[in-house]
Write a protein that holds these residues in place. Sequence first.
Motif, PDB file in Angstrom:
ATOM      1  N   ARG A  20      72.262  12.540  72.020  1.00 32.51           N
ATOM      2  CA  ARG A  20      73.348  11.565  71.758  1.00 32.51           C
ATOM      3  C   ARG A  20      73.265  11.267  70.080  1.00 32.51           C
ATOM      4  O   ARG A  20      74.285  11.076  69.281  1.00 32.51           O
ATOM      5  N   HIS A  21      72.057  11.500  69.648  1.00 32.85           N
ATOM      6  CA  HIS A  21      72.057  11.332  68.069  1.00 32.85           C
ATOM      7  C   HIS A  21      71.289  12.401  67.513  1.00 32.85           C
ATOM      8  O   HIS A  21      70.063  12.388  67.402  1.00 32.85           O
ATOM      9  N   ALA A  22      71.871  13.354  67.182  1.00 34.59           N
ATOM     10  CA  ALA A  22      71.343  14.390  66.407  1.00 34.59           C
ATOM     11  C   ALA A  22      71.147  14.021  64.738  1.00 34.59           C
ATOM     12  O   ALA A  22      72.197  13.312  64.403  1.00 34.59           O
ATOM     13  N   VAL A  23      70.005  14.676  64.340  1.00 39.27           N
ATOM     14  CA  VAL A  23      70.158  14.412  62.751  1.00 39.27           C
ATOM     15  C   VAL A  23      69.798  15.563  61.863  1.00 39.27           C
ATOM     16  O   VAL A  23      69.177  16.530  62.283  1.00 39.27           O
ATOM     17  N   LEU A  24      70.397  15.412  60.781  1.00 34.71           N
ATOM     18  CA  LEU A  24      70.112  16.714  59.738  1.00 34.71           C
ATOM     19  C   LEU A  24      69.130  15.875  58.937  1.00 34.71           C
ATOM     20  O   LEU A  24      69.593  14.719  58.308  1.00 34.71           O
ATOM     21  N   THR A  25      68.019  16.591  58.386  1.00 34.81           N
ATOM     22  CA  THR A  25      67.148  16.210  57.505  1.00 34.81           C
ATOM     23  C   THR A  25      66.555  17.248  56.746  1.00 34.81           C
ATOM     24  O   THR A  25      67.342  18.307  56.859  1.00 34.81           O
ATOM     25  N   GLY A  26      65.665  17.023  55.870  1.00 34.88           N
ATOM     26  CA  GLY A  26      65.212  18.007  55.013  1.00 34.88           C
ATOM     27  C   GLY A  26      65.284  17.744  53.574  1.00 34.88           C
ATOM     28  O   GLY A  26      65.529  16.568  53.089  1.00 34.88           O
TER      29      GLY A  26
ATOM     30  N   LEU B   2      76.918  21.471  55.936  1.00 35.61           N
ATOM     31  CA  LEU B   2      77.052  21.767  57.252  1.00 35.61           C
ATOM     32  C   LEU B   2      77.575  20.360  58.017  1.00 35.61           C
ATOM     33  O   LEU B   2      78.483  20.501  59.116  1.00 35.61           O
ATOM     34  N   LEU B   3      77.215  19.213  57.558  1.00 34.40           N
ATOM     35  CA  LEU B   3      77.893  18.027  58.317  1.00 34.40           C
ATOM     36  C   LEU B   3      79.355  18.130  58.077  1.00 34.40           C
ATOM     37  O   LEU B   3      80.176  17.830  58.956  1.00 34.40           O
ATOM     38  N   ASP B   4      80.080  18.199  56.841  1.00 30.47           N
ATOM     39  CA  ASP B   4      81.385  18.585  56.651  1.00 30.47           C
ATOM     40  C   ASP B   4      82.159  19.617  57.595  1.00 30.47           C
ATOM     41  O   ASP B   4      83.109  19.359  58.091  1.00 30.47           O
ATOM     42  N   ALA B   5      81.277  20.600  57.854  1.00 33.95           N
ATOM     43  CA  ALA B   5      81.853  21.748  58.903  1.00 33.95           C
ATOM     44  C   ALA B   5      81.796  21.012  60.275  1.00 33.95           C
ATOM     45  O   ALA B   5      82.787  21.458  61.195  1.00 33.95           O
TER      46      ALA B   5
ATOM     47  N   ILE C 222      82.963  17.458  65.773  1.00 32.62           N
ATOM     48  CA  ILE C 222      81.733  16.594  66.036  1.00 32.62           C
ATOM     49  C   ILE C 222      81.583  15.104  65.307  1.00 32.62           C
ATOM     50  O   ILE C 222      81.959  15.360  64.356  1.00 32.62           O
ATOM     51  N   ALA C 223      81.354  14.326  66.057  1.00 32.20           N
ATOM     52  CA  ALA C 223      81.103  12.943  65.425  1.00 32.20           C
ATOM     53  C   ALA C 223      80.043  12.951  64.303  1.00 32.20           C
ATOM     54  O   ALA C 223      79.250  13.495  64.563  1.00 32.20           O
ATOM     55  N   THR C 224      80.297  12.492  63.014  1.00 30.99           N
ATOM     56  CA  THR C 224      79.276  12.616  62.074  1.00 30.99           C
ATOM     57  C   THR C 224      79.145  11.103  61.474  1.00 30.99           C
ATOM     58  O   THR C 224      80.093  10.403  61.518  1.00 30.99           O
ATOM     59  N   SER C 225      77.866  10.928  60.969  1.00 33.43           N
ATOM     60  CA  SER C 225      77.858   9.810  60.090  1.00 33.43           C
ATOM     61  C   SER C 225      77.056  10.219  58.926  1.00 33.43           C
ATOM     62  O   SER C 225      76.165  11.113  58.625  1.00 33.43           O
ATOM     63  N   PRO C 226      77.736   9.781  57.661  1.00 37.04           N
ATOM     64  CA  PRO C 226      77.237  10.204  56.175  1.00 37.04           C
ATOM     65  C   PRO C 226      76.046   9.964  55.793  1.00 37.04           C
ATOM     66  O   PRO C 226      75.393   9.224  56.195  1.00 37.04           O
TER      67      PRO C 226
ATOM     68  N   PRO D  92      79.876   8.108  73.867  1.00 39.09           N
ATOM     69  CA  PRO D  92      79.331   9.095  74.901  1.00 39.09           C
ATOM     70  C   PRO D  92      78.880  10.451  74.519  1.00 39.09           C
ATOM     71  O   PRO D  92      78.084  10.736  75.274  1.00 39.09           O
ATOM     72  N   GLY D  93      79.382  10.964  73.483  1.00 40.59           N
ATOM     73  CA  GLY D  93      78.848  12.127  73.268  1.00 40.59           C
ATOM     74  C   GLY D  93      77.915  11.974  71.876  1.00 40.59           C
ATOM     75  O   GLY D  93      77.496  11.281  71.334  1.00 40.59           O
ATOM     76  N   PRO D  94      77.691  13.354  71.461  1.00 42.18           N
ATOM     77  CA  PRO D  94      76.774  13.369  70.318  1.00 42.18           C
ATOM     78  C   PRO D  94      77.313  12.885  69.091  1.00 42.18           C
ATOM     79  O   PRO D  94      78.480  13.281  68.963  1.00 42.18           O
ATOM     80  N   VAL D  95      76.436  12.574  68.227  1.00 47.89           N
ATOM     81  CA  VAL D  95      76.779  12.218  66.785  1.00 47.89           C
ATOM     82  C   VAL D  95      75.941  12.779  65.860  1.00 47.89           C
ATOM     83  O   VAL D  95      74.490  12.748  66.151  1.00 47.89           O
ATOM     84  N   LEU D  96      76.240  13.390  64.735  1.00 46.94           N
ATOM     85  CA  LEU D  96      75.089  14.101  63.732  1.00 46.94           C
ATOM     86  C   LEU D  96      75.279  13.105  62.794  1.00 46.94           C
ATOM     87  O   LEU D  96      76.112  12.922  61.892  1.00 46.94           O
TER      88      LEU D  96
END
Length: 181
Positions: free
Chosen positions: A7-13, A22-25, A31-35, A77-81
């Motif tokens: 449900r809550h994937a995260v880009l870190t690093g 990648l978030l923009d792509a 895919i639902a995203t959070s900036p 209900p689905g994943p957000v990045l």
Amino acid sequence: MALLVPRHAVLTGAPGAGKTTLLDAAAAAGIATSPEVARQLLQRPGGMELRAGDPLGFAEAMAEAHAREYERFANLPGPVLFDRGFPDVVGFLDVSGLPVSPAIDRACRTLRYHGPILRAPAWAAIYAQDAERIQDWAEAVASDEAVTAAWRRYGYAVTDLPLAGVDARLRFLRESLQPAA
């Protein structure tokens, strides 16, 4: 047996390691995203001054913004990045030599991400400073080490993204978001 949907994937690093690209792509792929909340804060009037003059206040502002984003997607209900998360704030504090407040620690322990934590490792070939990314290369590497350690300290498994173009990284991301049995 039910499938577990991340449900809550995260880009870190590392700063400048291709997270926003990648978030923009991912957003363009549906895919639902959070900036990244830190960049949004830095772009506001007084944001750079807050970071420089009151890094603890800046960290608290980041944590509050992460909490708003977490709540905004709580019932999706689905994943957000997410572009970064609560432990990234701890990494910022650690690399800055500042204490972690009880409120930020509590957020890291109670507002949990349930999906892959994907790390964009420091990547010299694509790193570039900009108006908000003020770290030099050595500081970017140190930031990456601090935030990765913070995620692990809070019990998350961190998976490295490949050092590859955005299309390969997007494929890797999509595979990571597949439901697990």
